[in-house]
Motif scaffolding. Sequence first.
Motif, PDB file in Angstrom:
ATOM      1  N   GLU A 135       0.911  -1.060  -0.131  1.00  0.00           N
ATOM      2  CA  GLU A 135      -0.119  -0.147   0.023  1.00  0.00           C
ATOM      3  C   GLU A 135       0.993   1.351  -0.027  1.00  0.00           C
ATOM      4  N   PHE A 136       2.031   1.119   0.705  1.00  0.00           N
ATOM      5  CA  PHE A 136       3.012   2.536   0.774  1.00  0.00           C
ATOM      6  C   PHE A 136       3.549   2.560  -0.585  1.00  0.00           C
ATOM      7  N   LEU A 137       3.949   1.612  -1.296  1.00  0.00           N
ATOM      8  CA  LEU A 137       4.312   2.150  -2.794  1.00  0.00           C
ATOM      9  C   LEU A 137       4.040   3.159  -3.606  1.00  0.00           C
ATOM     10  N   GLY A 138       2.449   3.046  -3.417  1.00  0.00           N
ATOM     11  CA  GLY A 138       1.586   4.030  -4.006  1.00  0.00           C
ATOM     12  C   GLY A 138       1.859   5.635  -3.382  1.00  0.00           C
ATOM     13  N   ILE A 139       2.088   5.442  -1.953  1.00  0.00           N
ATOM     14  CA  ILE A 139       2.086   6.798  -1.297  1.00  0.00           C
ATOM     15  C   ILE A 139       3.650   7.129  -1.478  1.00  0.00           C
ATOM     16  N   VAL A 140       4.453   6.408  -1.900  1.00  0.00           N
ATOM     17  CA  VAL A 140       5.807   6.966  -2.320  1.00  0.00           C
ATOM     18  C   VAL A 140       5.842   7.618  -3.567  1.00  0.00           C
ATOM     19  N   ILE A 141       4.940   7.357  -4.601  1.00  0.00           N
ATOM     20  CA  ILE A 141       4.713   7.945  -5.755  1.00  0.00           C
ATOM     21  C   ILE A 141       4.241   9.263  -5.622  1.00  0.00           C
ATOM     22  N   LEU A 142       3.112   9.437  -4.777  1.00  0.00           N
ATOM     23  CA  LEU A 142       2.453  10.539  -4.427  1.00  0.00           C
ATOM     24  C   LEU A 142       3.295  11.733  -3.761  1.00  0.00           C
ATOM     25  N   ASN A 173       3.134 -17.698  -1.347  1.00  0.00           N
ATOM     26  CA  ASN A 173       2.259 -18.563  -2.508  1.00  0.00           C
ATOM     27  C   ASN A 173       0.990 -18.114  -2.416  1.00  0.00           C
ATOM     28  N   GLU A 174       0.633 -16.956  -2.813  1.00  0.00           N
ATOM     29  CA  GLU A 174      -0.765 -16.562  -2.582  1.00  0.00           C
ATOM     30  C   GLU A 174      -0.711 -15.361  -3.765  1.00  0.00           C
ATOM     31  N   PRO A 175      -0.730 -15.581  -5.199  1.00  0.00           N
ATOM     32  CA  PRO A 175      -0.892 -14.528  -6.042  1.00  0.00           C
ATOM     33  C   PRO A 175      -2.395 -13.779  -6.150  1.00  0.00           C
ATOM     34  N   LEU A 176      -3.443 -14.590  -5.365  1.00  0.00           N
ATOM     35  CA  LEU A 176      -4.661 -13.699  -5.496  1.00  0.00           C
ATOM     36  C   LEU A 176      -4.589 -12.550  -4.510  1.00  0.00           C
ATOM     37  N   GLY A 177      -3.990 -12.903  -3.292  1.00  0.00           N
ATOM     38  CA  GLY A 177      -3.605 -11.923  -2.399  1.00  0.00           C
ATOM     39  C   GLY A 177      -3.014 -10.931  -2.824  1.00  0.00           C
ATOM     40  N   PHE A 178      -1.934 -11.028  -3.514  1.00  0.00           N
ATOM     41  CA  PHE A 178      -1.022  -9.826  -4.139  1.00  0.00           C
ATOM     42  C   PHE A 178      -1.832  -8.971  -5.018  1.00  0.00           C
ATOM     43  N   ALA A 179      -2.489  -9.864  -5.572  1.00  0.00           N
ATOM     44  CA  ALA A 179      -3.507  -8.945  -6.671  1.00  0.00           C
ATOM     45  C   ALA A 179      -4.421  -8.097  -6.039  1.00  0.00           C
ATOM     46  N   PHE A 180      -4.880  -8.467  -4.965  1.00  0.00           N
ATOM     47  CA  PHE A 180      -5.817  -7.519  -4.074  1.00  0.00           C
ATOM     48  C   PHE A 180      -5.053  -6.472  -3.380  1.00  0.00           C
ATOM     49  N   ALA A 181      -3.812  -6.918  -2.874  1.00  0.00           N
ATOM     50  CA  ALA A 181      -3.070  -6.010  -2.400  1.00  0.00           C
ATOM     51  C   ALA A 181      -2.655  -4.871  -3.224  1.00  0.00           C
ATOM     52  N   PHE A 182      -2.167  -4.984  -4.717  1.00  0.00           N
ATOM     53  CA  PHE A 182      -1.859  -3.909  -5.471  1.00  0.00           C
ATOM     54  C   PHE A 182      -3.058  -3.258  -5.945  1.00  0.00           C
TER      55      PHE A 182
END
Length: 327
Positions: A135-142, A173-182
């Motif tokens: 979640e913080f990755l997007g904040i870094v951009i802002l 090993n949870e690709p769907l979880g990462f998709a939700f997170a991004f």
Amino acid sequence: MTSPDAERGAAVHGGPRILAARDRPRGGRVSVTGRRIAALPPTSFFVISAIFHYLGPSFAVLLFAHVSVLGVAWLRIASAAVVFAVWRRPWRLLQRLTRRQRWVLLALGVVLAAMNSLFYLAIDRLPLSTVGAIEFLGIVILAAVGTRTRRNVLALALAVGGVAALTNIRIVNEPLGFAFAFANCALFMLYVILGHKIANSKITNTHDDAASTTLSGIDQLGAAMLIAALVATPFGIGGALPAFVHPSWLLWGIAVGLCSSVIPYVADQLAMARLPRATFALMLALLPATATVIGLVVLGQVPTLQDLLGIALVIVGVALHQDRDQP
């Protein structure tokens, strides 16, 4: 009528940005409570938001064993919408808004519904620290968008390093979880952008002598939360039904709404009205540090040396950052 000097003084302290025109008595005077709130430093509102930002998920986790993830998300959104409806009666804004402002509220309502739902879907599959780091990755951009000096670049680098030390993203090993997170990351960026926009929006007010007045961002937030409840209902109401026959579960759901979508979002509006968007975005780096402190006090989770190093880097980064209008 309020004198020009008084109006200028209120503007310096952020008064018009956080108080709706209807909150002013007919004499044009702002309430004593309103003046006291306006006089508080904007960072104090952010600290309140940061604390409740992690109390809410802690209540939500308790409900996951009894209510579906989307059901908990709906309880959070719906209970917050009820609070805003009773407290602010935000529908009274609609005829005073321009078409563009109504579209902004509609967009924010959709973002709130999707963001809250995706956040819970992500933390149901991934560690909270991992979701928080993404979640913080997007904040870094802002924050980087508003960075124009070497000092602010260094501040941003220190804050990012501190968050990296705190969260320590790991592959699972949870690709769907990462998709939700991004997806939640992208929506959180939109929340900051749209939230900052409504915190600083103005309309022409035919009921006041002044040509224009600053709308309360809190009233607009309340309207957006009502929209969010409508958007989330088809997806979450079914999963939330078990809570209506268990009063304790329902109370937990209401607590989640208050701690996650009322107190922190109101505090965000009060801070956004007086902080540049880049500064607010950088200060969000304090959230992982706040999570560590809450973990120690509430859950008894003792931070490691790496955690303490991360907290120190984040605090130094935020302290070093300088607004554009600062000398």
